[in-house]
Design a protein around this motif. Sequence first.
Motif, PDB file in Angstrom:
ATOM      1  N   VAL A  66       0.921  -1.071  -0.048  1.00 41.05           N
ATOM      2  CA  VAL A  66       0.012   0.041  -0.111  1.00 41.05           C
ATOM      3  C   VAL A  66       1.041   1.256  -0.075  1.00 41.05           C
ATOM      4  O   VAL A  66       1.830   1.333   0.829  1.00 41.05           O
ATOM      5  N   LEU A  67       0.717   2.132  -0.832  1.00 45.13           N
ATOM      6  CA  LEU A  67       1.290   3.379  -0.905  1.00 45.13           C
ATOM      7  C   LEU A  67       0.534   4.621  -0.342  1.00 45.13           C
ATOM      8  O   LEU A  67      -0.619   4.693  -1.019  1.00 45.13           O
ATOM      9  N   LEU A  68       1.091   5.165   0.791  1.00 42.55           N
ATOM     10  CA  LEU A  68       0.516   6.376   1.311  1.00 42.55           C
ATOM     11  C   LEU A  68       1.387   7.726   1.118  1.00 42.55           C
ATOM     12  O   LEU A  68       2.302   7.732   1.239  1.00 42.55           O
ATOM     13  N   HIS A  69       0.854   8.648   0.222  1.00 38.98           N
ATOM     14  CA  HIS A  69       1.662   9.944  -0.252  1.00 38.98           C
ATOM     15  C   HIS A  69       1.335  10.710   0.718  1.00 38.98           C
ATOM     16  O   HIS A  69       0.916  11.010   1.682  1.00 38.98           O
ATOM     17  N   ALA A  85      -2.764   2.310  -4.248  1.00 36.76           N
ATOM     18  CA  ALA A  85      -2.228   3.699  -4.051  1.00 36.76           C
ATOM     19  C   ALA A  85      -3.602   4.444  -3.350  1.00 36.76           C
ATOM     20  O   ALA A  85      -4.545   4.248  -4.284  1.00 36.76           O
ATOM     21  N   ILE A  86      -3.439   5.111  -2.505  1.00 35.53           N
ATOM     22  CA  ILE A  86      -4.485   5.466  -1.897  1.00 35.53           C
ATOM     23  C   ILE A  86      -4.489   7.324  -1.970  1.00 35.53           C
ATOM     24  O   ILE A  86      -3.524   7.676  -1.459  1.00 35.53           O
ATOM     25  N   GLY A 142       2.055  -4.858   3.326  1.00 38.76           N
ATOM     26  CA  GLY A 142       3.127  -3.960   3.397  1.00 38.76           C
ATOM     27  C   GLY A 142       2.598  -2.552   3.130  1.00 38.76           C
ATOM     28  O   GLY A 142       1.897  -2.230   2.441  1.00 38.76           O
ATOM     29  N   ILE A 143       3.315  -1.538   3.910  1.00 38.84           N
ATOM     30  CA  ILE A 143       2.897  -0.027   3.751  1.00 38.84           C
ATOM     31  C   ILE A 143       4.159   0.615   3.427  1.00 38.84           C
ATOM     32  O   ILE A 143       5.246   0.625   4.056  1.00 38.84           O
ATOM     33  N   ILE A 144       4.275   1.642   2.427  1.00 34.93           N
ATOM     34  CA  ILE A 144       5.258   2.531   2.216  1.00 34.93           C
ATOM     35  C   ILE A 144       4.703   3.702   2.040  1.00 34.93           C
ATOM     36  O   ILE A 144       3.537   4.005   1.598  1.00 34.93           O
ATOM     37  N   GLY A 145       5.159   4.764   3.112  1.00 29.66           N
ATOM     38  CA  GLY A 145       4.652   6.059   3.235  1.00 29.66           C
ATOM     39  C   GLY A 145       5.654   7.105   3.119  1.00 29.66           C
ATOM     40  O   GLY A 145       6.635   6.933   3.591  1.00 29.66           O
ATOM     41  N   HIS A 146       5.221   8.147   2.379  1.00 23.39           N
ATOM     42  CA  HIS A 146       6.147   9.272   2.407  1.00 23.39           C
ATOM     43  C   HIS A 146       5.701  10.534   3.073  1.00 23.39           C
ATOM     44  O   HIS A 146       4.242  10.730   2.996  1.00 23.39           O
ATOM     45  N   VAL A 202      -4.598  -2.417  12.182  1.00 28.69           N
ATOM     46  CA  VAL A 202      -4.145  -3.184  11.027  1.00 28.69           C
ATOM     47  C   VAL A 202      -2.895  -3.878  11.530  1.00 28.69           C
ATOM     48  O   VAL A 202      -2.052  -3.179  12.442  1.00 28.69           O
ATOM     49  N   GLN A 203      -2.233  -4.901  10.679  1.00 32.13           N
ATOM     50  CA  GLN A 203      -1.106  -5.463  11.187  1.00 32.13           C
ATOM     51  C   GLN A 203      -0.090  -5.755  10.006  1.00 32.13           C
ATOM     52  O   GLN A 203       0.116  -6.817   9.309  1.00 32.13           O
ATOM     53  N   PRO A 204       0.485  -4.522   9.402  1.00 30.43           N
ATOM     54  CA  PRO A 204       1.399  -4.523   8.205  1.00 30.43           C
ATOM     55  C   PRO A 204       2.513  -5.584   8.178  1.00 30.43           C
ATOM     56  O   PRO A 204       2.844  -5.800   9.209  1.00 30.43           O
ATOM     57  N   GLU A 205       2.569  -6.202   7.169  1.00 29.23           N
ATOM     58  CA  GLU A 205       3.898  -7.089   6.994  1.00 29.23           C
ATOM     59  C   GLU A 205       5.056  -6.347   7.238  1.00 29.23           C
ATOM     60  O   GLU A 205       6.104  -6.747   7.984  1.00 29.23           O
ATOM     61  N   PHE A 206       5.217  -4.926   6.943  1.00 29.65           N
ATOM     62  CA  PHE A 206       6.226  -4.211   7.014  1.00 29.65           C
ATOM     63  C   PHE A 206       5.810  -2.736   6.824  1.00 29.65           C
ATOM     64  O   PHE A 206       4.659  -2.531   6.289  1.00 29.65           O
TER      65      PHE A 206
END
Length: 174
Positions: free
Chosen positions: A29-32, A56-57, A94-98, A114-118
């Motif tokens: 999941v991509l969080l801008h 992407a949300i 997984g979550i990548i956030g900027h 939530v319990q993200p993988e990373f």
Amino acid sequence: MFDTGKFVSVGDTNLFVSEAGNPKGRVIVLLHGGLQSRLDFIPLAKHLSEDYRLIAIDTRGHGRSGIGTAPLTYRQLQDDFTVVLTTMGLQKSGIIGHSDGGIVALRLAASRAVQPEFVIAVGAHWVLPENDPARQIYQTITLEKWRAMFGSQISVYNVENPDPDFGKLFTAAT
């Protein structure tokens, strides 16, 4: 990439969710960041799309998402994304956030809703100390300065957003 998607109802608004990449891949999941959109992840997504399913949300008021009436706080964004991830069955992705997205990614993981993988948080902080020099920099940013620096990004926002009012979004986000 990230041109199509769907809306997920979240409280008083709808958030735009777009998908790209390998539909059979592990989910990221991509969080801008603030005043940005899912489109800012396109350069990274080009490197990840062969192996990963990318979600992407657009944050409320950003990209194609409505702003709603709730205050634009980290808690609100956390609650919004919890609803989206739960609705889509993505609580363990997984979550990548900027920037702001990174802060919310950290909050999501800490909330245990939530319990993200990373979590990969880029340009994010858990707490910004009172004496941090970034606070002074943030205070000097005006709507006019933002327009001068990121005019093309605002033009995309004006085309994409269902009810574009960048001044309102800027005030809500700062």
